[in-house]
Design an enzyme around this catalytic site. Structure first.
Site, mmCIF file in Angstrom:
data_model
loop_
_atom_site.group_PDB
_atom_site.id
_atom_site.type_symbol
_atom_site.label_atom_id
_atom_site.label_comp_id
_atom_site.label_asym_id
_atom_site.label_seq_id
_atom_site.Cartn_x
_atom_site.Cartn_y
_atom_site.Cartn_z
ATOM 1 N N ASP A 256 55.144 -32.152 30.276
ATOM 2 C CA ASP A 256 53.853 -31.481 30.128
ATOM 3 C C ASP A 256 53.724 -30.318 31.083
ATOM 4 O OD1 ASP A 256 53.522 -34.440 29.263
ATOM 5 O OD2 ASP A 256 51.917 -33.322 28.273
ATOM 6 N N LYS A 267 54.492 -38.091 30.614
ATOM 7 C CA LYS A 267 53.743 -39.317 30.366
ATOM 8 C C LYS A 267 54.023 -40.394 31.410
ATOM 9 C CE LYS A 267 51.341 -39.753 27.935
ATOM 10 N NZ LYS A 267 49.924 -39.447 28.245
#
Ligand SMILES: CSC[C@H]1O[C@H](OP(=O)(O)O)[C@H](O)[C@@H]1O
Length: 367
Positions: A256, A267
């Site tokens: 991300d 995650k």
């Protein structure tokens, strides 16, 4: 106006077996699949309202760093195209307001801010050069559509670059969902796996279920089964035993946000998977487009989103699995340090340590 982009998109159609989101040029609506309803129901939602798009990101109907970026760019497009503003300055103010709403949806995925900034800059250029509301509308739509097409192109190139790291017979552990459903199409880490499979390599995937929202069990398994790629579902805590028993050969995950030092936000559970792979002498790769790379060093700039404790205390909000009044902590991401990352696979090549040097080269930042 968009013929060149439409033709590039048409050349990618073999890779778009799943179309998770798109902009409907006939109705000027943004359309997406509600990933919260998968794998049970394939429901597409469409809107002209950028506030509805923002809610889709915040509530994770749409999720995945590249998908969030593309979606935010089209959110700005909806604000511009459906604005009643006649004066350029008035329109710019409305686009700026939409920017703030979309930027406030989720804090970790760098792609969100990268895409909003890039689309805003396109609006500013049109404002400065033409000072005309319709010219701004066209510029914003074109920039968002370019980001969309580039994301699919980048994923295919990333897949090609990463597949070179996969040997015939490899057993690959992956975490969360990094496929078509996390991007504009084809995927990042799952794109690497897809590309290796389509090259004819005999591979199998172990998919972490990925508590608490089960993107692995719900989305990755659904995508791999649709492609006919062998997949076994495991609980997040099983990857250590898998590696220790010699049942897995490497791990590939998404990201991300990646900083120039090679700190990787992904995650929650990714760091644990990296530790398990490294502790057993196995490679741990990260696949992400360069739009995920924040040009700073270290991990201090990475904001870890904390979501509702209820997501931890239930199974997808349907079954409570603990005592009602217990506290719960729900960080949606963690940070893997560079010393645990074997390589960072991008559309421009694979970066190896020392990342501050190699990632700067990949994103074109000279000393
Ligand atoms: C292709 S990167 C996808 C990336 O995003 C996921 O997070 P979320 O489902 O909360 O948006 C996860 O970190 C994936 O690796």
């Amino acid at each position: 106006m968009l013929e060149d982009l439409l033709s590039r998109l048409d050349r990618l159609k073999e890779f778009l077996t799943i179309k998770p989101l798109y902009y409907d040029l006939n109705t000027n609506e943004f359309v997406w699949i509600d990933t919260r309803q998968l794998p049970w129901n394939e429901v597409y939602i469409r809107t002209k309202d950028y506030n509805r798009v923002a809610r889709a990101i915040k509530d994770m109907e749409i999720r995945g760093a590249p998908a969030i970026g593309v979606t935010a760019a089209f959110g700005l497009t909806l604000a511009a195209v459906h604005s009643k503003a006649k004066r350029a300055e008035e329109l710019m103010n409305e686009i700026k307001e939409a920017y703030g709403v979309l930027a406030a949806t989720r804090p970790t995925a760098y792609n969100l801010f990268w895409a909003l900034d890039r689309t805003w800059r396109a609006a500013q250029r049109a404002f400065e050069v033409e000072n005309d509301a319709d010219a701004i509308r066209e510029a914003v739509l074109r920039e968002a559509f370019t980001i969309y097409v580039e994301d699919v192109e980048n994923n295919v190139n990333m897949g090609r670059n990463g597949a070179k790291l996969i040997d015939n017979g490899d057993r690959i552990v992956t975490h969360c969902n990094t496929g078509s459903l996390a991007t504009a199409g084809f995927g990042t880490a799952l794109g690497v796996i897809r590309y290796a499979w389509h090259e004819g390599k005999s591979i199998k995937v172990y998919a972490d279920e990925t508590r608490p929202l089960l993107q692995g069990a719900r989305l990755t398994v659904w995508e791999l089964k649709k492609d006919g790629i062998p997949v076994t579902l495991i609980v997040d805590g099983a990857s250590g035993l898998l590696f220790r028993r010699g049942m897995a050969d490497l791990a590939i995950v998404g990201a991300d946000r990646i900083t120039l030092s090679g700190h990787v936000a992904n995650k929650i559970g990714t760091y644990n998977l990296a530790l398990a792979a490294n502790a057993n002498g196995k490679e741990f790769y990260v696949a992400a487009p360069t739009s995920t790379i924040q040009p700073v060093v270290g991990e201090d700039s990475i904001v870890i989103e904390e979501r509702s404790p209820d997501e931890v205390k239930t199974v997808l909000g349907r079954l409570t699995i603990t005592v009602d009044d217990v506290e719960a902590w729900n960080p949606a991401f963690d940070i893997t340090p560079p010393e645990l990352v074997s390589g960072i696979i991008t559309e421009k090549g694979v970066a190896r340590r020392p990342y501050e040097k190699t990632l700067k080269e990949i994103i074109g930042l000279t000393e």
